[in-house]
Enzyme design. Structure first.
Site, PDB file in Angstrom:
ATOM      1  N   GLU A 187     -12.428  -0.963 -11.265  1.00  0.00           N
ATOM      2  CA  GLU A 187     -11.846  -1.866 -12.255  1.00  0.00           C
ATOM      3  C   GLU A 187     -12.608  -1.931 -13.580  1.00  0.00           C
ATOM      4  O   GLU A 187     -12.007  -1.927 -14.656  1.00  0.00           O
ATOM      5  CB  GLU A 187     -11.700  -3.274 -11.661  1.00  0.00           C
ATOM      6  CG  GLU A 187     -10.547  -3.436 -10.707  1.00  0.00           C
ATOM      7  CD  GLU A 187     -10.797  -2.814  -9.342  1.00  0.00           C
ATOM      8  OE1 GLU A 187      -9.817  -2.660  -8.579  1.00  0.00           O
ATOM      9  OE2 GLU A 187     -11.960  -2.490  -9.028  1.00  0.00           O
ATOM     10  N   THR A 247      -1.065   0.883 -10.243  1.00  0.00           N
ATOM     11  CA  THR A 247      -2.315   0.212  -9.896  1.00  0.00           C
ATOM     12  C   THR A 247      -3.234   1.058  -9.023  1.00  0.00           C
ATOM     13  O   THR A 247      -4.349   0.650  -8.746  1.00  0.00           O
ATOM     14  CB  THR A 247      -2.025  -1.144  -9.215  1.00  0.00           C
ATOM     15  OG1 THR A 247      -3.181  -1.957  -9.253  1.00  0.00           O
ATOM     16  CG2 THR A 247      -1.564  -0.944  -7.784  1.00  0.00           C
ATOM     17  N   GLU A 251       0.821  -1.210   0.000  1.00  0.00           N
ATOM     18  CA  GLU A 251       0.000   0.000   0.000  1.00  0.00           C
ATOM     19  C   GLU A 251       0.853   1.257   0.000  1.00  0.00           C
ATOM     20  O   GLU A 251       0.532   2.240  -0.683  1.00  0.00           O
ATOM     21  CB  GLU A 251      -0.943  -0.003   1.214  1.00  0.00           C
ATOM     22  CG  GLU A 251      -1.957  -1.131   1.246  1.00  0.00           C
ATOM     23  CD  GLU A 251      -3.098  -0.922   0.267  1.00  0.00           C
ATOM     24  OE1 GLU A 251      -3.115   0.111  -0.429  1.00  0.00           O
ATOM     25  OE2 GLU A 251      -3.973  -1.795   0.190  1.00  0.00           O
ATOM     26  N   GLU A 282     -18.888  -7.735  -4.704  1.00  0.00           N
ATOM     27  CA  GLU A 282     -17.521  -8.185  -4.499  1.00  0.00           C
ATOM     28  C   GLU A 282     -17.315  -9.600  -5.042  1.00  0.00           C
ATOM     29  O   GLU A 282     -16.309  -9.876  -5.684  1.00  0.00           O
ATOM     30  CB  GLU A 282     -17.170  -8.131  -3.005  1.00  0.00           C
ATOM     31  CG  GLU A 282     -17.091  -6.722  -2.435  1.00  0.00           C
ATOM     32  CD  GLU A 282     -15.838  -5.987  -2.856  1.00  0.00           C
ATOM     33  OE1 GLU A 282     -15.695  -5.675  -4.057  1.00  0.00           O
ATOM     34  OE2 GLU A 282     -14.997  -5.722  -1.999  1.00  0.00           O
ATOM     35  N   ASP A 289      -3.865 -10.160  -8.599  1.00  0.00           N
ATOM     36  CA  ASP A 289      -4.145  -9.341  -9.775  1.00  0.00           C
ATOM     37  C   ASP A 289      -3.020  -8.413 -10.227  1.00  0.00           C
ATOM     38  O   ASP A 289      -2.591  -8.442 -11.372  1.00  0.00           O
ATOM     39  CB  ASP A 289      -5.439  -8.542  -9.579  1.00  0.00           C
ATOM     40  CG  ASP A 289      -5.554  -7.930  -8.193  1.00  0.00           C
ATOM     41  OD1 ASP A 289      -4.557  -7.938  -7.460  1.00  0.00           O
ATOM     42  OD2 ASP A 289      -6.642  -7.433  -7.849  1.00  0.00           O
TER      43      ASP A 289
END
Length: 509
Positions: free
Chosen positions: A316, A419, A61, A295, A202
């Protein structure tokens, strides 16, 4: 773990407001043309940010949000009208802050495998009791930020450790070419063996592709294409992607996760437009069914999964729409954008912002708004409907800047998003090298293509490898990339629904 279960938007929501909220705001300010707000937040960051604090931070993060955000803001500083230091983009206060933050993360990479721990204390390093188990995305999501740092600062350590982490995962893949969800970074043993393209995995795939594009790295792209072959053969059914056991390829979870909706956009980056559009349309049908993506979505049952009915306004699917629209100009993608805006406005708008949808079945709201809603969802929506934005530049306009290493091109387009949707200017990576080979090649190509009169004497030398003194582990691993190919695979002959009726009982009961 682009927006994975392991952290994005939970405790990080509060931390972003306290420490990094301005970071999101300044990038947004420049993309929508609000340069005054960009400049204000840059001043706030310079006056208040200190990374010498006794805090345990997520390595993943911190990299995508803080390091990536600061690098992106640094590279957008000229366009935002900031007063630049002599030698920019090879110097500047935001670049120094990004380097300081990234250096706090380096102790996490000091493992036997080169794969990093998941958490590091910014003041004390890795806690002696820290677990060695990290998700795959938490290992493989650094090359964009760390390579950018190395190219701008000249410190090769950042790019080297990011590459070692990528190759550590590559060496640990199964015999059928898949990676699992969580790995022990000390032993390379897979702790969670579910293979898929969603949560926990991912952004590893995303960074192989985007890292290959940003750095023009054929080996990184070769790794992704090998993975993609296994993914298509073992996890793809009727243009959906499910979770499988990484060693056997048998279905373990016949579900679609909203985090997986980045995949069509990634496919568009490698030119696989047909497959991308078919998968995108599958995901779009789920959106239209609920007014948002839950989700988890049970594919055979065509409905949400219990306790996974929430929709935190994730970006996304809109991200994929932006990439695919740029590639195809298909109006269906604009329809998705329109639907997204209308549903977000109708369902989640509250007096003080936009609330997470707690349950897509009845549209009940939660008392929170995730930071990625502004950092990503709204940004991708804006860019979807703004084809003339400088982010979409075709290279017909650019700037020439003078650095200690000569004159170079910046702002010519081809931005690569990390990302967390922070754009990186790939041209700037060629500005700060003692060896001018690549820099002059890029500048000459741009000038030649657009018939721009050269302003400087050009140099043409034989291209050399940027990391010609790589760590032996990295070199050894790279040499084996082409030799350790997965064999040609074949899809199961069973129909999708019949296979799931046998192997997917956990979700069919």
């Amino acid at each position: 773990m682009r927006r994975s279960e392991s952290g994005k938007g939970d405790v990080e929501e509060t931390r972003t407001k306290e420490r990094g909220g301005g970071s999101e705001e300044k990038r947004w300010g420049e993309i929508i043309g609000n340069s005054s707000e960009f400049q204000r937040v840059v001043n706030v960051l310079q006056d208040t940010v200190d990374f010498d604090i006794d805090v345990n931070a997520s390595v993943f993060e911190t990299n995508i949000r803080v390091v990536g955000g600061l690098l992106s803001a640094h590279l957008l500083s000229k366009k935002a009208g900031l007063e630049l230091e002599p030698g920019w983009p090879c110097s500047g206060p935001l670049l120094r802050m990004a380097e300081d933050a990234a250096r706090k993360l380096l102790p996490a990479f000091d493992t036997q495998t080169g794969m990093p721990y998941g958490t590091v204390n910014l003041l004390r390093g890795v806690n002696p009791t820290e677990t060695p188990v990290t998700c795959t995305a938490g290992v493989g999501t650094y090359i964009i930020e760390f390579a950018t740092l190395s190219r701008l600062t000249g410190d090769l350590e950042f790019e080297k450790v990011a590459r070692q982490a990528l190759y550590g995962l590559w060496e640990s893949r199964s015999e059928i070419g898949l990676v699992g969800n969580h790995i022990d970074v000390m032993t390379s043993k897979w702790v969670a063996q579910d293979a898929g393209i969603g949560a926990g995995v991912d952004s590893y795939f995303e960074y192989l592709v985007k890292g290959a594009i940003l750095l023009q790295d054929e080996q990184m792209m070769a790794m992704f294409l090998d993975y993609n072959k296994a993914i298509q053969n073992y996890t793809k059914y009727d243009d959906w992607y499910v979770w499988v056991q990484m060693y056997k390829g048998t279905v373990s979870m016949p579900i679609f996760q909203s985090l997986e909706a980045f995949w069509p956009g990634l496919q568009s980056l490698i030119g696989d437009i047909g497959n991308a559009m078919r998968t995108f349309l599958n995901y779009y049908t789920v959106w239209k069914q609920f007014g948002g993506l839950p989700e988890f979505y049970n594919i055979p049952q065509g409905y949400t999964v219990d306790k996974r009915e929430g929709y935190p306004l994730r970006p996304e699917l809109i991200e994929s729409a932006m990439y695919l629209y740029k590639a195809t100009k298909d109006p269906t993608l604009l329809e998705l954008g329109r639907d997204a805006m209308e549903s977000i406005e109708k369902i989640s708008r509250v007096d003080c912002g936009f609330a997470t949808i707690k349950d897509v079945r009845d549209h009940k709201l939660d008392n929170r708004m995730e930071s990625f809603f502004l950092a990503e969802t709204m940004k991708y929506l804006y860019l979807l409907f703004d084809p003339d934005n400088f982010i979409h530049s075709d290279g017909s306009e650019f700037d020439l800047v003078v650095t200690p290493y000569g004159e170079c091109v910046v702002g010519a387009g081809g931005y690569v998003f990390n990302t967390e949707a922070h754009p990186i200017d790939p041209a700037a990576l060629h500005c700060c090298k003692q060896d001018n080979t690549e820099k002059w090649e890029v500048e000459d190509l741009v000038k030649e293509f657009f018939s721009v009169k050269p302003k400087t004497e050009t140099f043409r030398k034989e291209k050399v490898d940027y990391l010609n003194q790589r760590d032996p582990f990295v070199t050894r691993t790279q040499n084996r990339i082409n030799s350790k190919r997965t064999s040609l695979l074949h899809c199961p002959s069973q129909a999708f629904t019949s296979k799931l009726s046998i192997l997917g009982q956990v979700f069919l009961e």
